[in-house]
Design an enzyme around this catalytic site. Structure first.
Site, PDB file in Angstrom:
ATOM      1  CG  ASN A  92     -30.114  71.808  84.053  1.00  0.00           C
ATOM      2  OD1 ASN A  92     -30.017  70.835  84.807  1.00  0.00           O
ATOM      3  ND2 ASN A  92     -30.624  72.945  84.428  1.00  0.00           N
ATOM      4  CD  GLU A 150     -33.559  72.107  86.547  1.00  0.00           C
ATOM      5  OE1 GLU A 150     -33.120  71.258  87.343  1.00  0.00           O
ATOM      6  OE2 GLU A 150     -33.718  73.304  86.822  1.00  0.00           O
ATOM      7  CB  THR A 197     -32.231  67.825  86.895  1.00  0.00           C
ATOM      8  OG1 THR A 197     -31.579  69.002  87.393  1.00  0.00           O
ATOM      9  CG2 THR A 197     -33.286  67.345  87.869  1.00  0.00           C
TER      10      THR A 197
HETATM   11  P1  ADP Z   1     -26.525  70.904  87.391  1.00  0.00           P
HETATM   12  O1  ADP Z   1     -27.004  72.044  88.219  1.00  0.00           O
HETATM   13  O2  ADP Z   1     -25.223  71.193  86.695  1.00  0.00           O
HETATM   14  O3  ADP Z   1     -27.579  70.429  86.411  1.00  0.00           O
HETATM   15  P2  ADP Z   1     -27.164  68.584  89.027  1.00  0.00           P
HETATM   16  O4  ADP Z   1     -26.915  68.492  90.502  1.00  0.00           O
HETATM   17  O5  ADP Z   1     -28.590  68.762  88.589  1.00  0.00           O
HETATM   18  O6  ADP Z   1     -26.228  69.724  88.441  1.00  0.00           O
HETATM   19  O7  ADP Z   1     -26.548  67.269  88.360  1.00  0.00           O
HETATM   20  C1  ADP Z   1     -26.777  67.045  86.982  1.00  0.00           C
HETATM   21  C2  ADP Z   1     -25.693  66.230  86.322  1.00  0.00           C
HETATM   22  O8  ADP Z   1     -25.553  64.971  86.981  1.00  0.00           O
HETATM   23  C3  ADP Z   1     -26.063  65.904  84.895  1.00  0.00           C
HETATM   24  O9  ADP Z   1     -25.670  66.935  83.988  1.00  0.00           O
HETATM   25  C4  ADP Z   1     -25.307  64.608  84.653  1.00  0.00           C
HETATM   26  O10 ADP Z   1     -24.016  64.885  84.140  1.00  0.00           O
HETATM   27  C5  ADP Z   1     -25.202  63.975  86.045  1.00  0.00           C
HETATM   28  N1  ADP Z   1     -26.134  62.857  86.306  1.00  0.00           N
HETATM   29  C6  ADP Z   1     -25.763  61.693  86.919  1.00  0.00           C
HETATM   30  N2  ADP Z   1     -26.802  60.853  87.051  1.00  0.00           N
HETATM   31  C7  ADP Z   1     -27.883  61.471  86.498  1.00  0.00           C
HETATM   32  C8  ADP Z   1     -29.264  61.077  86.337  1.00  0.00           C
HETATM   33  N3  ADP Z   1     -29.735  59.885  86.763  1.00  0.00           N
HETATM   34  N4  ADP Z   1     -30.096  61.966  85.715  1.00  0.00           N
HETATM   35  C9  ADP Z   1     -29.629  63.155  85.280  1.00  0.00           C
HETATM   36  N5  ADP Z   1     -28.346  63.585  85.415  1.00  0.00           N
HETATM   37  C10 ADP Z   1     -27.456  62.752  86.023  1.00  0.00           C
HETATM   38 MG    MG Z   2     -29.606  70.022  86.972  1.00  0.00          MG
END
Ligand code: ADP
Ligand code: MG
Length: 192
Positions: free
Chosen positions: A28, A123, A26
């Site tokens: 953010n 998110e 997600t």
């Molecule tokens: P965080 O806790 O930092 O938000 P996540 O595990 O939720 O980490 O991963 C989010 C990150 O993954 C996003 O900020 C983006 O850079 C990357 N990402 C890759 N593919 C997607 C997708 N399909 N949707 C949203 N974010 C994605």
């Molecule tokens: Mg996230």
């Protein structure tokens, strides 16, 4: 609130608690983005909509493999950057007018009771596959509908199961004729 709701903000680090490990990353964006058109009181819950990403706001990384130098010899093709790769993936569905690809999304606004957060977050799970992260990119979003309120869960499996269903609902909803016009929103191309 009346849809579409329009939000914009930079993709920031989230809680880092492994949305990606669940197969549901997600992106953010800061909570301040929520007040963009005056709806800071937006109900918590799961919504769907369309979004775009402006990769030009991603800070230059120190990796020379992904960032072509500003003074580089133009005879040397630059290494394909991550966004070049993903733009190619969507070239077929996007008019070649330099516009950003528009992605369907499912998003949550709220405290995420399962994780017992004390501040609200936005998110955004983009319904597309990306070959790399895009922290720092500016994300523009139009929210078009509400799916359900936030629930608490007894297990991570139950949470993931509901998210899978939310994704199906979002896909079905966004495929409807009446929503296609929102892909043309100037807001999604950085206007307004
Ligand atoms: P965080 O806790 O930092 O938000 P996540 O595990 O939720 O980490 O991963 C989010 C990150 O993954 C996003 O900020 C983006 O850079 C990357 N990402 C890759 N593919 C997607 C997708 N399909 N949707 C949203 N974010 C994605
Ligand atoms: Mg996230």
């Amino acid at each position: 609130p009346p849809f579409p709701l329009k939000l914009r903000g930079p993709v920031i680090k989230g809680f880092g608690r492994g949305s990606k490990e669940l197969g549901i990353p997600t992106a953010n964006i800061p909570l301040s983005g929520l007040s963009i058109n005056g709806y800071s009181d937006l109900d918590s819950g799961i919504y769907y909509g369309f979004c775009t990403l402006d990769h030009s706001t991603i800070p230059s990384s120190t990796s020379s493999t992904t960032v072509p130098s500003a003074t580089s010899d133009t005879s040397i093709p630059s290494q394909s950057s991550s966004h070049a790769v993903l733009d190619l993936e969507y070239a077929a569905s996007t008019p070649s007018t330099g516009r950003s690809p528009v992605y369907p999304t499912v998003l949550s606004i709220g405290y995420n009771p399962y994780y017992k957060n004390t501040t609200r977050s936005i998110e955004i799970h983009i319904l597309a596959n990306f070959s790399s992260d895009f922290y720092g990119a500016e994300l523009s979003l139009v929210i078009l509908g509400f799916i359900r309120p936030e629930y608490d869960y007894v297990s991570k499996e139950a949470l993931v199961e509901d998210i899978r269903e939310d994704i199906r609902v979002a896909q079905r909803s966004l495929a409807r004729e009446g929503y296609q016009v929102y892909k043309e929103e100037g807001w999604l191309q950085g206007k307004g």
